[in-house]
Design an enzyme around this catalytic site. Sequence first.
Site, short mmCIF file in Angstrom:
data_model
loop_
_atom_site.label_atom_id
_atom_site.label_comp_id
_atom_site.label_asym_id
_atom_site.label_seq_id
_atom_site.Cartn_x
_atom_site.Cartn_y
_atom_site.Cartn_z
N ASN A 1 -6.52 -12.52 -18.50
CA ASN A 1 -5.85 -13.70 -19.01
C ASN A 1 -5.93 -14.83 -17.99
O ASN A 1 -6.22 -14.60 -16.81
CB ASN A 1 -4.38 -13.38 -19.33
CG ASN A 1 -4.24 -12.52 -20.57
OD1 ASN A 1 -5.02 -12.62 -21.50
ND2 ASN A 1 -3.22 -11.66 -20.57
N CYS B 1 -9.17 -8.09 -26.14
CA CYS B 1 -9.18 -9.47 -26.62
C CYS B 1 -10.08 -9.50 -27.84
O CYS B 1 -11.29 -9.30 -27.72
CB CYS B 1 -9.69 -10.41 -25.54
SG CYS B 1 -9.93 -12.09 -26.13
N ASN C 1 -3.41 -4.01 -26.41
CA ASN C 1 -2.45 -4.88 -25.73
C ASN C 1 -1.23 -5.01 -26.64
O ASN C 1 -1.32 -4.83 -27.86
CB ASN C 1 -3.07 -6.24 -25.38
CG ASN C 1 -3.69 -6.94 -26.58
OD1 ASN C 1 -3.68 -6.42 -27.69
ND2 ASN C 1 -4.21 -8.12 -26.37
N ASN D 1 2.51 -10.19 -26.47
CA ASN D 1 1.99 -11.30 -27.25
C ASN D 1 2.91 -11.50 -28.44
O ASN D 1 3.33 -10.52 -29.08
CB ASN D 1 0.57 -10.98 -27.74
CG ASN D 1 -0.39 -10.75 -26.60
OD1 ASN D 1 -0.85 -11.67 -25.95
ND2 ASN D 1 -0.71 -9.47 -26.35
N GLU E 1 0.21 -16.17 -26.57
CA GLU E 1 -0.43 -15.05 -25.90
C GLU E 1 0.17 -14.78 -24.52
O GLU E 1 0.40 -15.71 -23.75
CB GLU E 1 -1.94 -15.29 -25.76
CG GLU E 1 -2.68 -15.25 -27.09
CD GLU E 1 -4.18 -15.10 -26.90
OE1 GLU E 1 -4.58 -14.24 -26.08
OE2 GLU E 1 -4.93 -15.82 -27.56
N GLY F 1 -7.53 -12.89 -31.76
CA GLY F 1 -8.10 -11.84 -32.60
C GLY F 1 -7.23 -10.60 -32.69
O GLY F 1 -6.98 -10.08 -33.78
N GLY G 1 -4.12 -10.56 -32.12
CA GLY G 1 -2.91 -11.00 -32.81
C GLY G 1 -3.07 -10.98 -34.32
O GLY G 1 -2.14 -10.62 -35.06
#
Length: 289
Positions: free
Chosen positions: A72, A81, A167, A201, A219, A229, A231
């Site tokens: 990040n 990601c 994540n 997130n 994010e 993506g 998310g």
Amino acid sequence: MSRTFLKMNGLGNDFVVIETLTQPFNPTAEDIRAIAKRPNSEKGEGGIGCDQVIAIDPPRAEGASAYVRFWNSDGEETGACGNGTRCVAWLLMQSGKKDAVAFDTVAGRLSGVMAGDKLVTVDMGQPGLAWDQIPLAEEMDTVGIELQVGPIDAPLVHTPGCVSMGNPHVVFFVEAPVDDAFATGTGSLVEHHPLFPEGVNVGFAHVAARDHIQLKVWERGAGLTAACGTGACAAQVAAVRRGLTDRVAKVEFESGALTIEWREADGHVIMTGPVTMEFVGKLPERAAA
């Protein structure tokens, strides 16, 4: 020694991509922040500017074309990601002259196939749905956890769903699309809530129809981005779990849309969307470590 990078984006979610086959890349958090810092033309400051930095390393296991790392913009390494995964898949398919590719990440093996001109479909694997897979600080039903923002008797948002896509994600369902100010204020507050020991997130999802979600994401470690993506994947999974959408839905950001399927046969999340190559450049010496 200078290093070449590629600047790419998926729906405006932008990346500095570095291939490490001939030159290893072991950056410090400060190096990543320097690369990711947005240029300031008035002050003459800043780096390349991006939401995430991606390194494409030689493969570490049989059957993979590469091992991929993500950072990040705050310098912290992250597990996945989604938009970046599509960009990586496209690059690997282009360089290998293939229509399909597989690569490994700290979150596991991912695979992609060409779905059209600069359009890529990626298998993001199965979502993590148990409380300790997110992870949460305490056991809860991740379909809707005990969390609200605002007054107790009139919360602004409440009872979000939680999903891990490699994540951690928390998804609030809202009655209408939220603006940037709301997403920034609420997202930055929830990102560091004690319930999420690794941070989180934060998505704000408006279900416009059973095949259409409008989404905005704050994010972790990057802030408000044009698109996210993982998310989008998390929002679709959270919506299906609540019976709000069908298995396939368009997840729309202000910058464009992704098609997300939570496949019933094997529980994998399948994401289709565009990639854009912006330019090729050279990293400053201090960031090329």
